[in-house]
Design a protein around this motif. Sequence first.
Motif, PDB file in Angstrom:
ATOM      1  N   ILE A  59       0.723  -1.237  -0.030  1.00 40.30           N
ATOM      2  CA  ILE A  59       0.108  -0.134  -0.154  1.00 40.30           C
ATOM      3  C   ILE A  59       0.901   1.047  -0.343  1.00 40.30           C
ATOM      4  O   ILE A  59       0.949   2.231  -0.176  1.00 40.30           O
ATOM      5  N   VAL A  60       1.996   0.774   0.282  1.00 43.42           N
ATOM      6  CA  VAL A  60       2.804   2.403   0.691  1.00 43.42           C
ATOM      7  C   VAL A  60       3.589   2.510  -0.643  1.00 43.42           C
ATOM      8  O   VAL A  60       3.437   4.218  -0.907  1.00 43.42           O
ATOM      9  N   SER A  72      -1.371  17.505  -0.448  1.00 43.00           N
ATOM     10  CA  SER A  72      -1.650  17.456   1.551  1.00 43.00           C
ATOM     11  C   SER A  72      -2.508  16.841   1.332  1.00 43.00           C
ATOM     12  O   SER A  72      -3.303  16.417   2.426  1.00 43.00           O
ATOM     13  N   LYS A  73      -3.776  17.933   0.554  1.00 46.74           N
ATOM     14  CA  LYS A  73      -5.104  17.035   0.097  1.00 46.74           C
ATOM     15  C   LYS A  73      -5.448  15.249   0.135  1.00 46.74           C
ATOM     16  O   LYS A  73      -5.749  14.765   0.891  1.00 46.74           O
ATOM     17  N   MET A  74      -4.235  14.538  -0.522  1.00 44.57           N
ATOM     18  CA  MET A  74      -4.842  13.454  -0.671  1.00 44.57           C
ATOM     19  C   MET A  74      -4.260  13.016   0.168  1.00 44.57           C
ATOM     20  O   MET A  74      -4.626  11.081   0.768  1.00 44.57           O
ATOM     21  N   ILE A  75      -2.892  13.201   1.295  1.00 42.54           N
ATOM     22  CA  ILE A  75      -2.838  12.525   2.181  1.00 42.54           C
ATOM     23  C   ILE A  75      -3.674  12.944   3.446  1.00 42.54           C
ATOM     24  O   ILE A  75      -3.842  11.739   4.345  1.00 42.54           O
ATOM     25  N   VAL A  76      -3.500  14.270   4.192  1.00 41.83           N
ATOM     26  CA  VAL A  76      -5.070  14.211   5.043  1.00 41.83           C
ATOM     27  C   VAL A  76      -6.120  14.184   4.923  1.00 41.83           C
ATOM     28  O   VAL A  76      -6.938  13.505   6.190  1.00 41.83           O
ATOM     29  N   PRO A 135      -2.854   7.011  -0.347  1.00 41.08           N
ATOM     30  CA  PRO A 135      -2.197   7.924   0.397  1.00 41.08           C
ATOM     31  C   PRO A 135      -2.124   8.280   1.667  1.00 41.08           C
ATOM     32  O   PRO A 135      -2.058   7.689   2.413  1.00 41.08           O
ATOM     33  N   PHE A 136      -3.429   8.248   1.453  1.00 36.82           N
ATOM     34  CA  PHE A 136      -4.566   8.094   3.305  1.00 36.82           C
ATOM     35  C   PHE A 136      -4.761   6.620   3.346  1.00 36.82           C
ATOM     36  O   PHE A 136      -4.931   7.120   4.675  1.00 36.82           O
TER      37      PHE A 136
END
Lengths: 185, 213
Positions: B102-103, B119-123, B186-187
């Motif tokens: 997954i990483v 940042s939107k994709m991760i957070v 990424p989330f």
Amino acid sequence: MMTHEIELKALMLASLNGDAASYRMFLGRLSGRLRAYYKGKLTGIGRGASEAEDLVQEAVLAIHIKRHTYNPAEPLTPWVHAIARYKLIDFLRRTRTSISDVPIDEADMIMARDDNVDAESTYDVKRLMERLPKNMRCAIEAVKLDGRSIAEAAEKCGISESGVKVNVHRGLKTLAALIARETRT
Amino acid sequence: MKTDDLVALLSTNPEPVDRSSVVRTLFVALAAGTIVAVGVVLVGLGVRSDFMTARAFIFLAVKLCFAVGVVGLALVYLTRLARPGGERAAPSFVVTMPFLAIVLLAAISLGFAPSSHWSKMIVGDEWLECVLSVPIIAIVPFAIAIWAVRRAAPTDLSRTGAFAGLVAGGVSAMAYALHCTDDSLPFVAVWYGGTIVLCTLAGAALGPRLLRW
């Protein structure tokens, strides 16, 4: 060493099917091995034969209570060794000794030597049994001490046959816990 | 007492033993834990509103693949660790495979996206809800897993506790995926992966207390 594994494993498999004679021989021979193992471990840290005997009996009880965890596809020696070692570490923790004081060992050592000089352990199981709840005590006395059948025991104790089996099993577990507490020094 | 007397006591009228009980108990525990976790999500959080759309289905499938992979591999090792000496035969690095996968996928998807989206994709939108939900939903499945393992006889209590936590975390993530609408790899990697690892660490810390026999 290999022959012990083969013979004891055959006895264990028969025991798992409910063969009393095999089981008696299995536990008898195993306790000799366990005694040699624990004496070897405990003399190194200045503990006596009766404490080794406590450990032998704790391990024998644990092997009985946990015998359903033996996987017949695997060799027996590592399974026995893992239980014996677990109970040793548990005992050392209770008595505030460090495992690093005790010589390290390999699984084979559990079968290496035999010792039949049977000392008394420091507790009396008959006395400990008096502390069990009534149904557990009655079931163990009838089935395990008097050798009655499950049906006879059910009638004597006034509980169902499955109740007798459950009470024997739980009673032995409770007994093992009482012994562990008793030998906490 | 003489050991011979104890041997005589134990070997009188021995019951035949069910050899498959260790594995069966763990599967029953997994099923029960999954039912509870899914029930908590359905009742407490509700299924994601766009549940029936194709897009939701694809991302739900990705999350479930990851979580099911974690649970499946962890359960294989847990059935070994539950038996005395099981830790000797179990090199457990294979359970990191779903996490690595997954990483890797998350890194690839970040690579294809402009960095202003990162940042939107991760957070995501609901990272806090995810961080709270997964460990909380995992509590009951973890308790059931511990109950099941206690019926067996683990001899490496930290590691067994860790794997019980890993199974519970994975089950919880599976259930939470039904609700979660943050659909980016990424989330999933950070928040699903991170919370499952958290459950694993909690299991490792609690194992020696909960699993002694």
